[in-house]
Motif scaffolding. Structure first.
Motif, PDB file in Angstrom:
ATOM      1  N   TYR A 148       0.894  -1.123   0.135  1.00 50.96           N
ATOM      2  CA  TYR A 148      -0.152   0.006  -0.065  1.00 50.96           C
ATOM      3  C   TYR A 148       1.036   1.268  -0.224  1.00 50.96           C
ATOM      4  O   TYR A 148       0.279   2.439   0.257  1.00 50.96           O
ATOM      5  CB  TYR A 148      -0.859   0.034   1.219  1.00 50.96           C
ATOM      6  N   ALA A 168      -0.122   3.722  -2.730  1.00 53.21           N
ATOM      7  CA  ALA A 168      -1.252   4.254  -2.298  1.00 53.21           C
ATOM      8  C   ALA A 168      -1.428   5.390  -1.425  1.00 53.21           C
ATOM      9  O   ALA A 168      -1.971   6.475  -1.496  1.00 53.21           O
ATOM     10  CB  ALA A 168      -2.416   3.290  -1.755  1.00 53.21           C
ATOM     11  N   LEU A 169      -0.579   5.175  -0.488  1.00 51.24           N
ATOM     12  CA  LEU A 169      -0.278   6.353   0.473  1.00 51.24           C
ATOM     13  C   LEU A 169       0.538   7.303   0.039  1.00 51.24           C
ATOM     14  O   LEU A 169       0.146   8.682   0.583  1.00 51.24           O
ATOM     15  CB  LEU A 169       0.518   5.772   1.741  1.00 51.24           C
ATOM     16  N   GLU A 181       0.151   8.676  -2.880  1.00 52.94           N
ATOM     17  CA  GLU A 181      -0.848   9.543  -3.733  1.00 52.94           C
ATOM     18  C   GLU A 181      -1.833  10.155  -2.944  1.00 52.94           C
ATOM     19  O   GLU A 181      -2.248  11.384  -2.941  1.00 52.94           O
ATOM     20  CB  GLU A 181      -1.789   8.610  -4.805  1.00 52.94           C
ATOM     21  N   TYR A 182      -2.122   9.499  -1.792  1.00 57.02           N
ATOM     22  CA  TYR A 182      -3.416   9.864  -0.769  1.00 57.02           C
ATOM     23  C   TYR A 182      -2.917  11.085  -0.106  1.00 57.02           C
ATOM     24  O   TYR A 182      -3.634  12.016   0.092  1.00 57.02           O
ATOM     25  CB  TYR A 182      -3.782   8.661  -0.094  1.00 57.02           C
ATOM     26  N   ASP A 230      -0.219  12.858  -1.143  1.00 54.95           N
ATOM     27  CA  ASP A 230       0.583  13.812  -1.822  1.00 54.95           C
ATOM     28  C   ASP A 230       1.877  13.950  -1.519  1.00 54.95           C
ATOM     29  O   ASP A 230       2.467  15.050  -1.317  1.00 54.95           O
ATOM     30  CB  ASP A 230      -0.163  15.151  -2.051  1.00 54.95           C
ATOM     31  N   ILE A 274      -5.116   8.164   8.618  1.00 51.02           N
ATOM     32  CA  ILE A 274      -5.326   7.814   7.100  1.00 51.02           C
ATOM     33  C   ILE A 274      -6.629   8.522   7.055  1.00 51.02           C
ATOM     34  O   ILE A 274      -6.900   9.385   6.149  1.00 51.02           O
ATOM     35  CB  ILE A 274      -5.557   6.386   6.878  1.00 51.02           C
ATOM     36  N   HIS A 282      -6.293  12.249   7.452  1.00 48.95           N
ATOM     37  CA  HIS A 282      -5.452  12.783   6.357  1.00 48.95           C
ATOM     38  C   HIS A 282      -4.319  13.476   7.265  1.00 48.95           C
ATOM     39  O   HIS A 282      -3.784  14.398   6.955  1.00 48.95           O
ATOM     40  CB  HIS A 282      -6.099  13.857   5.530  1.00 48.95           C
ATOM     41  N   ASP A 307     -12.193  -1.003  -2.248  1.00 53.19           N
ATOM     42  CA  ASP A 307     -12.136   0.073  -3.211  1.00 53.19           C
ATOM     43  C   ASP A 307     -13.038  -0.135  -4.357  1.00 53.19           C
ATOM     44  O   ASP A 307     -12.858  -1.206  -5.291  1.00 53.19           O
ATOM     45  CB  ASP A 307     -10.732   0.313  -3.810  1.00 53.19           C
ATOM     46  N   SER A 367      -7.433   3.501  -2.849  1.00 51.31           N
ATOM     47  CA  SER A 367      -7.759   4.654  -2.304  1.00 51.31           C
ATOM     48  C   SER A 367      -7.297   4.619  -0.937  1.00 51.31           C
ATOM     49  O   SER A 367      -6.914   3.723   0.049  1.00 51.31           O
ATOM     50  CB  SER A 367      -9.250   5.009  -2.313  1.00 51.31           C
ATOM     51  N   GLY A 368      -7.174   6.060  -0.297  1.00 50.54           N
ATOM     52  CA  GLY A 368      -6.758   6.067   1.171  1.00 50.54           C
ATOM     53  C   GLY A 368      -7.819   5.440   2.061  1.00 50.54           C
ATOM     54  O   GLY A 368      -7.427   4.692   3.090  1.00 50.54           O
ATOM     55  N   ASP A 369      -9.050   5.639   1.594  1.00 51.01           N
ATOM     56  CA  ASP A 369     -10.300   5.027   2.538  1.00 51.01           C
ATOM     57  C   ASP A 369      -9.958   3.626   2.551  1.00 51.01           C
ATOM     58  O   ASP A 369     -10.151   2.967   3.684  1.00 51.01           O
ATOM     59  CB  ASP A 369     -11.620   5.407   1.865  1.00 51.01           C
TER      60      ASP A 369
END
Length: 464
Positions: free
Chosen positions: A40, A43-44, A46-47, A49, A104, A107, A173, A184-186
């Motif tokens: 992951y 993913a982190l 991108e989530y 940034d 997460i 944020h 997701d 996704s972060g979720d």
């Protein structure tokens, strides 16, 4: 909380000692998830940034805290017994995932640092050493086999966590079917919550099934006198505070540090390294991203298998001799990898596989090596202090490799020649480790505790 006390875990007569390794594996298979964090990582990035370095700090904090917590809490683990230690490890490890998930969902990257990195890292350290001294006491006739069985789980934890995490991320997701999908972060937050529950339950199973042998117990047919006849093996005892005053401890520390640093040098760059080694002049690579990912999985098998096979072999060869293999043969393999590793993919894979098996074997043989030198009294605490070598190597290995590669060119355009300075530097480290291991001698009587140690005597009275 008295039900967690060491006295409540004393095994009844005729207890089957082979029930202990599964309890130890229950913990090590869970905390071994740390090697699957790359699932992951993108993913982190991108989530949040963030950069790869910023997200990579999460893993670095966890490994540093592993070594520090193992070093500072080792004596506490030995004193309070494996059940309480494994219970605490489960709370910290699962709690790290819970706080990480909160970071997460809100944020807040610093909460992920605090949760998975700092708090989870404490659970890593306590969980890693908690079953070690217990296994050694149950298997005095085969300490290498015993510790190899448990620590093998740490190397293999990623083999379980990686596919499970991938499946769960896709399930959580709704966009998982899209081309070029990144979770996704979720979805990662929900994954953390799920892993927290699963790992808490499984680690608690280990905590409540672990047992310690009664005072004076020994396996049928075991003669301590025969074990004493082996080179370096002692029936005397050295406390953790005295162990770090001996040159033997620091020589083993150096040997482990050099072996681990060299192994991380390959593990940290595993996927891009095999692609770079077989890159054509037009910039394309013979090795695809999928094949490179499979190579990473193969190295996980080498890491796991080496922890069991080489550690069990050390019961026959002796711990000092097996470390001479790790460091001596490892030196030759690194030279071959640097100079001719790019000639064929088969040769490259074989060399890397054996090197990483030595990396894993160095971890699993270390507790038995310490038992040989310092006895069973506080061996868990001594092991915890030794693991600071892992923390140091976790920083040094990536720094050495990345510094050389940054000077050689742009990632994605590197070739096998770009890796030669880094690999040959690792050769130098392995030579240093080989010399350090060669200098290890039996610990002198100056550092021995009274027989039995005072604290051990109190333990015997308490157990009786």
């Amino acid at each position: 909380m008295s039900w967690l006390d060491r006295e409540r875990t004393i095994a009844p007569p005729e207890f089957n000692r082979w029930l202990i390794p599964p309890a130890a594996l229950a913990v090590h298979l869970c905390i071994g998830q740390v090697y699957a964090s790359s699932v992951y990582k993108t993913a982190l990035v991108e989530y949040f940034d963030a950069s790869l370095t910023q997200i990579g700090v999460i893993f670095s904090i966890a490994i540093v805290m592993l070594g520090l917590s193992a070093a500072t809490m080792g004596t506490w683990v030995d004193t309070n017994g494996p059940r309480k230690a494994m219970f605490v490890a489960a709370l910290f490890w699962s709690g790290g995932f819970l706080i990480g998930s909160l970071g997460i969902f809100s944020h807040q990257l610093w909460l992920v640092y605090l949760g998975y990195g700092f708090i989870g890292g404490i659970g890593l350290g306590v969980g890693y050493i908690s079953p070690v001294s217990t296994l050694i006491k149950w298997f005095p006739d085969r300490p290498g086999l015993a510790t190899g069985m448990a620590i093998m789980g740490f190397g293999g934890g990623a083999l379980i966590a990686s596919p499970i995490s991938t499946v769960l991320l896709a399930r959580y997701d709704p966009n998982s079917a899209a081309a070029g999908w990144v979770a996704s972060g979720d979805a990662v937050g929900k994954l953390f919550l799920t892993l927290a529950v699963i790992y808490l339950a499984y680690m608690m199973f280990g905590a409540f099934t672990i047992k310690v042998p009664a005072a004076g117990w020994k396996p049928s047919g075991y003669d301590p006198a025969k074990a004493k006849a082996k080179t370096l093996v002692t029936n005397n005892h050295v406390s953790a505070s005295n162990a770090i005053k001996t040159k033997q401890f620091w020589l083993v520390w150096i040997a482990l540090f050099c072996n681990v640093t060299a192994g991380i040098g390959i593990l940290e760059q595993a996927a891009p390294m095999i692609q770079d080694f077989f890159r054509h002049s037009d910039g394309t690579s013979l090795v695809t991203a999928i094949v490179a990912s499979g190579f990473v999985g193969l190295l996980s098998i080498a890491n796991m298998g080496g922890r069991f096979v080489w550690s069990a072999t050390s019961d026959i060869t002796g711990r000092k001799n097996i470390y001479m293999v790790y460091l001596g043969v490892g030196t030759v393999l690194y030279v071959l990898l640097a100079l001719i590793g790019s000639s064929t993919t088969a040769l490259y894979v074989i060399l890397a596989f054996i090197i990483i098996s030595f990396y894993g074997g160095g971890f699993s043989a270390a507790p038995a090596y310490l038992r040989d030198l310092f006895g069973t009294f506080q061996v868990g605490a001594i092991h915890g202090r030794l693991l600071t070598a892992w923390s140091a190597a976790g920083i040094a290995g990536p720094l050495i490799v990345n510094a050389f590669l940054d000077a050689q060119g742009t990632p994605g355009e590197l070739t096998a020649q770009a890796y030669q300075p880094a690999l040959l530097t690792m050769v130098g480290l392995l030579v240093v480790g080989f010399i350090a291991n060669l200098l290890v001698r039996p610990v002198g009587p100056t550092f021995h505790e009274p027989d039995p140690p005072r604290s051990a005597a109190r333990e015997i009275i308490r157990e009786a």
